[in-house]
Design an enzyme around this catalytic site. Structure first.
Site, PDB file in Angstrom:
ATOM      1  N   THR A  18      -2.057  -8.111  10.841  1.00  0.00           N
ATOM      2  CA  THR A  18      -0.678  -7.919  11.312  1.00  0.00           C
ATOM      3  C   THR A  18      -0.312  -6.452  11.551  1.00  0.00           C
ATOM      4  OG1 THR A  18       0.020  -7.839   9.013  1.00  0.00           O
ATOM      5  CG2 THR A  18       0.205  -9.967  10.134  1.00  0.00           C
TER       6      THR A  18
ATOM      7  N   HIS B 156       0.828  -1.203   0.000  1.00  0.00           N
ATOM      8  CA  HIS B 156       0.000   0.000   0.000  1.00  0.00           C
ATOM      9  C   HIS B 156       0.866   1.257   0.000  1.00  0.00           C
ATOM     10  CE1 HIS B 156      -3.799  -2.229   1.575  1.00  0.00           C
ATOM     11  NE2 HIS B 156      -3.703  -2.242   0.267  1.00  0.00           N
TER      12      HIS B 156
ATOM     13  N   GLU C   2      -6.022  -8.098   3.754  1.00  0.00           N
ATOM     14  CA  GLU C   2      -5.466  -9.148   4.624  1.00  0.00           C
ATOM     15  C   GLU C   2      -6.583  -9.979   5.268  1.00  0.00           C
ATOM     16  OE1 GLU C   2      -2.099  -7.836   7.020  1.00  0.00           O
ATOM     17  OE2 GLU C   2      -2.506  -9.446   8.429  1.00  0.00           O
TER      18      GLU C   2
ATOM     19  N   SER D 232       5.651   0.091   4.249  1.00  0.00           N
ATOM     20  CA  SER D 232       5.621  -0.057   2.788  1.00  0.00           C
ATOM     21  C   SER D 232       6.296   1.116   2.080  1.00  0.00           C
ATOM     22  CB  SER D 232       4.173  -0.205   2.313  1.00  0.00           C
ATOM     23  OG  SER D 232       3.351   0.757   2.921  1.00  0.00           O
TER      24      SER D 232
HETATM   25  S1  SF4 Z   1       6.408  -7.852   7.910  1.00  0.00           S
HETATM   26 FE1  SF4 Z   1       5.645  -6.182   6.576  1.00  0.00          FE
HETATM   27  S2  SF4 Z   1       4.507  -7.187   4.931  1.00  0.00           S
HETATM   28 FE2  SF4 Z   1       4.777  -8.658   6.612  1.00  0.00          FE
HETATM   29  S3  SF4 Z   1       2.961  -8.481   7.868  1.00  0.00           S
HETATM   30 FE3  SF4 Z   1       4.471  -7.066   8.738  1.00  0.00          FE
HETATM   31  S4  SF4 Z   1       4.085  -5.106   7.728  1.00  0.00           S
HETATM   32 FE4  SF4 Z   1       3.030  -6.664   6.526  1.00  0.00          FE
END
Ligand code: SF4
Length: 348
Positions: A191, A58, A152, A294
């Site tokens: 997450t 994102h 997600e 991101s």
């Molecule tokens: S490590 Fe990065 S891509 Fe993986 S769940 Fe966490 S924020 Fe999302």
């Protein structure tokens, strides 16, 4: 003679310190999917597009860069993917349901790699195993700004029957739910949620169904970026501006923003460094500059450069880590297999 402005009334003129938390920027899962896309686009070499169901991550400007290199985001509309032509596809880092792979096979596509973040996969496996063992899942998730379910939780729920899971966005969502005491219950989470808000949410659920099992699914990158900002706010009592580089639909970036807003600190999240409004800097002394998981470093560097043009005498402080996070971490991926799949199609 006209009134003279004092330095604090000039945008940036009063800034003395700019703090940059160590824990910010891309996480292992974001690096992984960007590397997968880089390898694929390099090997495809402009012959055809690389398809994905949703923005890989994102981040609007970053995705524009990838579109210009040949990435096509088909927003789960498989009609946009050519039929039976061995089109190359990868899923976004947020995860997908099994229908992604069924559709890819039906369309005769080549899935180069499952580029879902491995920490999202962990939640997916856990959810499927729990349901197979008779649990009902209470999944705490979020909506995108446009009101759609975040990809997600959308991916997770597609791995099970609708009766096996409830997606909870806010505590009021538990109001209608009822479970027998012998119903095994498990809380799983997206997450990228706020640590403190999620803890509160979990406690509300536990007060209703005390036997619920709770799994901690907020990922290390989300946790560390939030902790780093919170620690800096405690360390310095004079922070008066929080600038978060991150897109509107980046949940972890928006959670960073909320940390400042909750403390009544003027806070902004934006993905283009040029969107920094000089008026935000008037009267400010000590901004924090951070970024979501991101966001790649050049965007933060550009914002910092822009900020320094307004506050040339400010001291830039690269703050100490508050965790043992390795910012260079890239989750594993199969580079040679990706290249091989592409070369086989072109017989090279
Ligand atoms: S490590 Fe990065 S891509 Fe993986 S769940 Fe966490 S924020 Fe999302």
């Amino acid at each position: 003679m006209g009134d003279r402005l004092n330095s604090r009334e000039i945008p940036g003129g009063g800034i003395e310190i700019i703090s940059l938390p160590y824990e910010q920027g891309p996480c292992g899962g974001v690096w992984r999917i960007l590397k997968i896309a880089d390898v694929a686009l390099e090997e495809i070499s402009g012959r055809e597009p690389l398809y994905t169901n949703h923005d890989l991550v994102h981040n609007v400007p970053l995705m524009e860069e990838y579109r210009s290199k040949g990435l096509v985001v088909f927003h789960n509309n498989w009609q946009l993917v050519p039929d039976q032509s061995k089109a190359f596809v990868i899923p976004s880092a947020h995860g997908v349901g099994p229908d992604f792979f069924v559709n890819a096979q039906r369309k005769g596509c080549i899935v180069l790699e499952d580029s879902t973040c491995q920490l999202v996969k962990k939640v997916e496996y856990r959810a499927k195993a729990a349901v197979a063992n008779g649990y009902h899942i209470l999944y705490i998730g979020s909506l995108l700004k446009n009101g759609d379910l975040h990809p997600e939780p959308d991916g997770i729920r597609r791995h099970m029957s609708p009766e096996a899971i409830d997606i909870l966005i806010k505590p009021e969502d538990i109001g209608e739910l009822n479970f027998e005491e012998n119903q095994r219950l498990m809380i799983l989470t997206q997450t990228t949620l706020s640590r403190t808000e999620t803890d509160d949410f979990v406690n509300i659920i536990k007060s209703r169904w005390p036997w619920v099992e709770v799994k901690d699914d907020i990922c290390y990158a989300t946790d560390n970026r939030q902790l780093a900002v919170s620690e800096l706010l405690s360390k310095y009592g004079d922070v008066d501006l929080l600038l978060v580089v991150g897109s509107e639909h980046s949940h972890n970036s928006q959670e960073l923003l909320k940390i400042g807003l909750k403390k009544d600190i003027q806070s902004y999240a934006f993905d283009d460094p040029n969107k920094l409004d000089p008026s935000w800097l008037i009267g400010k002394k000590h901004p924090i500059v951070t970024s979501g998981a991101s966001v790649i470093t050049p965007y933060v560097d550009q914002l910092l450069e822009r900020l320094i043009t307004f506050a040339p005498s400010a001291q830039v402080v690269y703050e100490d880590p508050v965790s043992d996070e390795n910012l260079e971490l890239v989750f594993k991926y199969q580079e040679e297999e990706i290249r091989q799949k592409i070369r086989e199609k072109y017989a090279i």
